[in-house]
Design a protein around this motif. Structure first.
Motif, mmCIF file in Angstrom:
data_model
loop_
_atom_site.group_PDB
_atom_site.id
_atom_site.type_symbol
_atom_site.label_atom_id
_atom_site.label_comp_id
_atom_site.label_asym_id
_atom_site.label_seq_id
_atom_site.Cartn_x
_atom_site.Cartn_y
_atom_site.Cartn_z
ATOM 1 N N THR A 63 0.858 -1.182 0.000
ATOM 2 C CA THR A 63 0.000 0.000 0.000
ATOM 3 C C THR A 63 0.893 1.230 0.000
ATOM 4 O O THR A 63 1.877 1.277 0.720
ATOM 5 C CB THR A 63 -0.909 0.015 1.244
ATOM 6 O OG1 THR A 63 -1.694 -1.169 1.267
ATOM 7 C CG2 THR A 63 -1.836 1.216 1.203
ATOM 8 N N GLU A 106 -2.849 7.436 -4.044
ATOM 9 C CA GLU A 106 -2.747 6.393 -3.025
ATOM 10 C C GLU A 106 -3.390 5.122 -3.574
ATOM 11 O O GLU A 106 -4.171 5.165 -4.533
ATOM 12 C CB GLU A 106 -3.443 6.805 -1.724
ATOM 13 C CG GLU A 106 -4.935 7.045 -1.862
ATOM 14 C CD GLU A 106 -5.558 7.431 -0.531
ATOM 15 O OE1 GLU A 106 -6.670 6.948 -0.251
ATOM 16 O OE2 GLU A 106 -4.939 8.201 0.223
ATOM 17 N N PRO A 171 -5.629 -1.560 3.821
ATOM 18 C CA PRO A 171 -5.995 -0.156 3.611
ATOM 19 C C PRO A 171 -4.873 0.764 4.060
ATOM 20 O O PRO A 171 -4.121 0.427 4.977
ATOM 21 C CB PRO A 171 -7.243 0.010 4.487
ATOM 22 C CG PRO A 171 -7.121 -1.053 5.533
ATOM 23 C CD PRO A 171 -6.449 -2.210 4.852
ATOM 24 N N THR A 173 -2.757 3.271 6.031
ATOM 25 C CA THR A 173 -2.792 3.684 7.427
ATOM 26 C C THR A 173 -2.674 5.201 7.501
ATOM 27 O O THR A 173 -1.764 5.769 6.903
ATOM 28 C CB THR A 173 -1.628 3.046 8.215
ATOM 29 O OG1 THR A 173 -1.718 1.623 8.089
ATOM 30 C CG2 THR A 173 -1.676 3.440 9.680
#
Length: 301
Positions: A63, A106, A171, A173
């Protein structure tokens, strides 16, 4: 109006237009400095079981966030391979790839490395791999690396485990500073006079959603001789506590205290000590201070 007057009026009008235009400009702010992308989450198994004679993908998930939204690619570097059991050699797994994340501010992606196990029927030597995973944007800025270490075995001498499917990216952070939740320590340490160095210890309970604590340090160190009221200097502390990757836990910290050597017929005075603890993560965010206060005595009245 004659021809000469008309020509003079035209010249004056052009001069007025030029003068008005030169005074109406505005300052354009400089462009923002480019920012490096960041890996904020990584999920990858630490152990893979691969049957002899087979070729399988070894997968992990990343991520990331990128303030400039100009992310371009991901890659690995510093790959190494070390046989855990008796084996003559092993080959490092190298990868460089574009996982389709161009321009995203992102998100996440999975990547896989092809691994060929030794020929059946085995057994095959257990091998440990290490690599640093990074992402890069179009301006050439790269993220800090995430170190991934894992072992590959054939599963013959242990309970076989199926090769896990590619994990889903966790997901992102949210950015948050580390925090010191509590300090657990005795309020009084008792050491006999003239016995040298003794540890004074405290358990530091911490939390950090991003799991990237890189530094523990102290400030505002104070030491007071209880009998005389004079200062007794103590030194600050600054080091890597080795807890990067952990989002919470307890760190056991100790600092040596040297007892005094009293003159015959006398004894050492009690000392009152205190210091403020701070934690810092890889982006420079710091925890609020946590104060440690304690007293050192020889146990004599």
């Amino acid at each position: 109006m004659n021809r000469g007057n008309r020509l003079l009026s035209a010249i004056v009008g052009v001069s007025l237009l030029v003068g008005c235009g030169s005074g109406g400009g505005s300052t354009v702010p400089p462009p923002a400095e480019p920012a490096s992308p960041l890996i904020v989450g990584f999920q990858g198994p630490s152990t893979f079981t691969v049957a002899p004679g087979t070729t399988v993908p070894l997968c992990a998930a990343v991520t990331f966030v990128d303030q400039d939204a100009d992310i371009e690619t991901a890659f690995s570097e510093n790959e190494s391979c070390v046989p855990v059991e008796s084996a003559p050699s092993c080959s490092a797994l190298k990868s460089s790839f574009n996982p389709g994340i161009d321009g995203q501010p992102e998100g996440g992606f999975s990547f896989c490395l092809s691994y060929k196990q030794c020929s059946a029927p085995g057994p095959c030597a257990e091998v440990r791999y290490e690599m640093d995973v990074r992402v890069r944007d179009r301006s050439g800025l790269t993220s800090p690396s995430f170190h991934w270490a894992f072992q590959v075995s054939d599963g013959i001498d242990s309970t076989p485990e199926p090769t896990p499917p590619p994990p889903q990216p966790p997901p992102p952070t949210p950015a948050a500073a580390p925090n010191i939740g509590a300090l657990d320590s005795p309020s009084v340490f008792t050491f006999p006079d003239g016995t040298g160095y003794h540890p004074t210890c405290v358990d530091i309970r911490y939390s950090d959603p991003n799991g990237d604590i890189v530094r523990l340090f102290t400030r505002n160190e104070e030491c007071t001789n209880v009998r005389t009221g004079q200062d007794c200097p103590i030194s600050p502390t600054d080091f890597d506590p080795g807890i990067r990757g952990k989002t919470s836990g307890t760190y056991h910290f100790c600092k040596n205290f040297k007892t005094c050597d009293p003159s015959p017929g006398t004894h050492c005075s009690d000392q009152y000590l205190s210091r403020d603890f701070y934690l810092q993560d890889s982006t420079g965010r710091q925890s609020p201070p946590a104060r440690w206060e304690y007293r050192v005595t020889n146990g004599l009245d």
